[in-house]
Design an enzyme around this catalytic site. Structure first.
Site, mmCIF file in Angstrom:
data_model
loop_
_atom_site.group_PDB
_atom_site.id
_atom_site.type_symbol
_atom_site.label_atom_id
_atom_site.label_comp_id
_atom_site.label_asym_id
_atom_site.label_seq_id
_atom_site.Cartn_x
_atom_site.Cartn_y
_atom_site.Cartn_z
ATOM 1 C CD GLN A 36 -2.599 1.069 2.730
ATOM 2 O OE1 GLN A 36 -3.454 0.410 2.941
ATOM 3 N NE2 GLN A 36 -2.145 2.264 3.798
ATOM 4 N N GLY A 37 0.921 2.059 -1.225
ATOM 5 C CA GLY A 37 1.720 2.992 -1.091
ATOM 6 C C GLY A 37 0.881 4.386 -1.017
ATOM 7 C CB SER A 69 2.808 6.906 4.613
ATOM 8 O OG SER A 69 1.725 6.322 5.281
ATOM 9 C CB SER A 108 3.870 -2.970 5.117
ATOM 10 O OG SER A 108 3.570 -2.200 6.302
ATOM 11 C CD GLU A 151 -12.974 -11.759 3.238
ATOM 12 O OE1 GLU A 151 -13.478 -11.553 2.268
ATOM 13 O OE2 GLU A 151 -12.018 -12.578 3.228
ATOM 14 C CD GLU A 184 -0.792 9.829 19.715
ATOM 15 O OE1 GLU A 184 -0.589 9.209 18.462
ATOM 16 O OE2 GLU A 184 -0.014 9.365 20.550
HETATM 17 C C1 FAD Z 1 4.387 -1.353 11.069
HETATM 18 C C2 FAD Z 1 3.747 -0.067 10.254
HETATM 19 C C3 FAD Z 1 3.462 -0.203 9.115
HETATM 20 C C4 FAD Z 1 3.174 0.758 8.159
HETATM 21 N N1 FAD Z 1 2.830 0.190 6.845
HETATM 22 C C5 FAD Z 1 2.454 1.122 5.950
HETATM 23 C C6 FAD Z 1 1.910 0.847 4.497
HETATM 24 O O1 FAD Z 1 1.780 -0.520 4.213
HETATM 25 N N2 FAD Z 1 1.574 1.772 3.787
HETATM 26 C C7 FAD Z 1 1.582 3.029 4.109
HETATM 27 O O2 FAD Z 1 1.022 3.929 3.426
HETATM 28 N N3 FAD Z 1 1.969 3.542 5.524
HETATM 29 C C8 FAD Z 1 2.286 2.614 6.280
HETATM 30 N N4 FAD Z 1 2.577 3.037 7.631
HETATM 31 C C9 FAD Z 1 2.648 4.559 7.825
HETATM 32 C C10 FAD Z 1 1.622 4.781 8.772
HETATM 33 O O3 FAD Z 1 0.293 4.780 8.144
HETATM 34 C C11 FAD Z 1 2.046 6.204 9.217
HETATM 35 O O4 FAD Z 1 3.390 6.019 10.111
HETATM 36 C C12 FAD Z 1 1.046 6.769 10.149
HETATM 37 O O5 FAD Z 1 -0.289 7.177 9.603
HETATM 38 C C13 FAD Z 1 1.703 8.038 10.923
HETATM 39 O O6 FAD Z 1 2.023 8.968 9.929
HETATM 40 P P1 FAD Z 1 3.625 9.492 10.134
HETATM 41 O O7 FAD Z 1 4.503 8.462 10.420
HETATM 42 O O8 FAD Z 1 3.973 10.388 9.038
HETATM 43 O O9 FAD Z 1 3.566 10.374 11.592
HETATM 44 P P2 FAD Z 1 2.938 11.702 11.832
HETATM 45 O O10 FAD Z 1 1.674 11.763 10.981
HETATM 46 O O11 FAD Z 1 4.017 12.809 11.466
HETATM 47 O O12 FAD Z 1 2.520 12.071 13.405
HETATM 48 C C14 FAD Z 1 3.705 12.192 14.349
HETATM 49 C C15 FAD Z 1 3.100 12.451 15.520
HETATM 50 O O13 FAD Z 1 2.127 13.298 15.717
HETATM 51 C C16 FAD Z 1 0.744 12.716 16.027
HETATM 52 N N5 FAD Z 1 -0.354 13.598 15.567
HETATM 53 C C17 FAD Z 1 -0.190 13.797 13.861
HETATM 54 N N6 FAD Z 1 -1.429 14.555 13.693
HETATM 55 C C18 FAD Z 1 -2.201 14.708 14.965
HETATM 56 C C19 FAD Z 1 -3.411 15.413 15.331
HETATM 57 N N7 FAD Z 1 -4.195 16.034 14.195
HETATM 58 N N8 FAD Z 1 -3.857 15.203 16.308
HETATM 59 C C20 FAD Z 1 -3.080 14.362 17.542
HETATM 60 N N9 FAD Z 1 -1.861 13.967 16.991
HETATM 61 C C21 FAD Z 1 -1.512 14.004 15.906
HETATM 62 C C22 FAD Z 1 0.722 11.246 15.663
HETATM 63 O O14 FAD Z 1 -0.250 10.858 16.247
HETATM 64 C C23 FAD Z 1 2.002 11.058 15.842
HETATM 65 O O15 FAD Z 1 2.389 10.838 17.478
HETATM 66 C C24 FAD Z 1 3.145 2.174 8.494
HETATM 67 C C25 FAD Z 1 3.566 2.570 9.722
HETATM 68 C C26 FAD Z 1 4.140 1.405 10.487
HETATM 69 C C27 FAD Z 1 4.499 1.804 11.821
#
Ligand code: FAD
Length: 387
Positions: free
Chosen positions: A126-127, A129, A161, A244, A372
């Site tokens: 899934q692309g 992020s 992932s 599902e 969060e």
């Molecule tokens: C094991 C794992 C697998 C993953 N697999 C995939 C995948 O296959 N495909 C994919 O596309 N992505 C994937 N991700 C990415 C995941 O979706 C993102 O890490 C997640 O959405 C958070 O985005 P970020 O890392 O940019 O953190 P940020 O969005 O930068 O957040 C940083 C911190 O700020 C907090 N924060 C941000 N906005 C708010 C708000 N409005 N209110 C309160 N707190 C806030 C967050 O909770 C976090 O603590 C994966 C992540 C992990 C850990």
């Protein structure tokens, strides 16, 4: 066999379970190998075996390789698979893109992609992020410019992932103006063998490389691989994932019931089962696993009554993420200094499984939406609190 199985939807639950159990005991391939490559082939052949015998993709139409199972048989289906401890599907993400293709794809797309998904022959990642777009996904910047029958895609995806083993990526890309947010996103199916795609593994804290980053440099993607209309990708991404997804969580409930029992064994084995603080924490684990089961039953009741999982679904995701962290924190406390040893150390208890689980579940409150963000969703959409 297929012909017999097409009738299973009409069986009573007891007959259905007995038929599935008989199949599983005859064909169960045994424990999964620990080597990642061997495990992947093992899971692939199991996915094909399920399909060959008509036991794959329970809620999908038969035409596209599924079973068309009525909703009341989905829980018994997942429960029996979890109890038999058969391998998982090699590409869990395929069951995010698959239902989306079913709901929004063209006939060519259904013909081309669905059967290889069911049989585990093509793996998906899934692309969504990007480096500057995680929680705030609508700000993503990977750009797709129309060029005749193709899109020219440039940008970077992050935390993808299983990108290293995937054949295809379903991606959100920007086709609207820079400030168009979710109104300017398009959903593309990208073959990762296309020139211009580079996948680099990212090492995580368990020492593995579970996810990667995907660079897209002038990648030509046929317009035929666009899902839905241009600039309608956000709706595609939010398309109901079907029942599902919620029903498949029953497998997790069964699995965690087992893990809690193993945790109690661990406490006994370490001579700590009579410690009042440990007993308190074990009781919390048992109660939480039951709550998880009951929350799941509420979700199922909602699905059967009104067709939608309802608010219990958001709560259960958050609860599960924090629950699996608490379980592993307790395991590490029970192990004491031995909890520092990972699988590479011959003295690590149970081949480092608790240590690995402890490190791995740190990500539970980040992946697929952080805790969060989930709390925000519950507050705003379920409790109707002000933003
Ligand atoms: C094991 C794992 C697998 C993953 N697999 C995939 C995948 O296959 N495909 C994919 O596309 N992505 C994937 N991700 C990415 C995941 O979706 C993102 O890490 C997640 O959405 C958070 O985005 P970020 O890392 O940019 O953190 P940020 O969005 O930068 O957040 C940083 C911190 O700020 C907090 N924060 C941000 N906005 C708010 C708000 N409005 N209110 C309160 N707190 C806030 C967050 O909770 C976090 O603590 C994966 C992540 C992990 C850990």
């Amino acid at each position: 066999m297929l012909e017999t199985v097409t009738q299973v939807g009409d069986l009573t639950e007891t007959e259905f379970r007995a038929t599935l159990r008989a199949f599983l005991s005859e064909h169960n391939p045994g424990p999964e190998p620990s080597d990642p490559d061997a495990r992947l082939s093992f899971q692939r052949s199991w996915a094909s075996c399920l399909h060959d015998h008509g036991w794959a993709a329970p809620s999908w139409p038969r035409r596209w390789g599924g079973m068309e199972l009525p909703i009341d048989k989905l829980v018994p289906y997942y429960e029996e698979l979890a109890l038999a401890r058969v391998p998982g599907h090699p590409s869990p993400n395929a069951f995010i893109v698959g239902p989306t293709i079913l709901a929004c794809g063209t006939d060519w797309q259904r013909q081309r992609f669905l059967l290889p998904i069911v049989r585990g022959e093509e793996l998906w990642c899934q692309g969504f992020s990007e480096p500057e777009a995680g929680s705030d996904l609508p700000s993503l910047r990977t750009r797709a410019e129309r060029d005749g029958d193709f899109y020219l895609v440039n940008g970077q995806k992050l935390w993808t992932s299983r990108a290293m083993v995937a054949d295809w990526m379903f991606a959100l890309v920007r086709t609207g103006g820079p400030a168009s947010r979710q109104r300017g996103l398009t959903y593309l199916l990208i073959d990762l063998e296309t020139p211009g795609v580079t996948v680099r593994p990212l090492r995580d804290m368990t020492g593995g490389a579970y996810f990667g980053e995907v660079f897209l440099d002038n990648v030509r993607v046929p317009v035929a691989q666009r899902l839905g209309e241009e600039n309608d990708g956000w709706r595609m991404a939010r398309t109901s994932l079907g029942h599902e997804r919620s029903t498949s969580r029953i497998a997790m409930v069964v699995r965690y019931r087992r893990v809690v029992a193993e945790l109690v064994d661990l406490a006994r084995h370490r001579g700590l089962a009579d410690d009042p603080v440990v007993r308190q924490r074990l009781a919390d684990a048992v109660i939480s696993s039951r709550l998880l089961g009951m929350t799941f039953e509420r979700i199922m009741a909602n699905v059967l009554r009104g067709g939608e999982p309802g608010p219990a679904s958001s709560v259960s995701r958050l609860f599960l993420a924090t629950f699996e962290q608490r379980l592993h924190e307790l395991a590490i406390d029970l192990l004491g200094p031995a909890g520092m040893l990972d699988a590479s150390d011959p003295h690590s208890p149970e081949s480092g499984r608790w240590t690995w689980g402890f490190l791995n579940t740190r990500a539970s409150t980040i992946g697929a939406g952080t805790a969060e963000i989930q709390r925000n969703t519950i507050a705003e959409r379920v409790l109707r609190l002000p933003r």
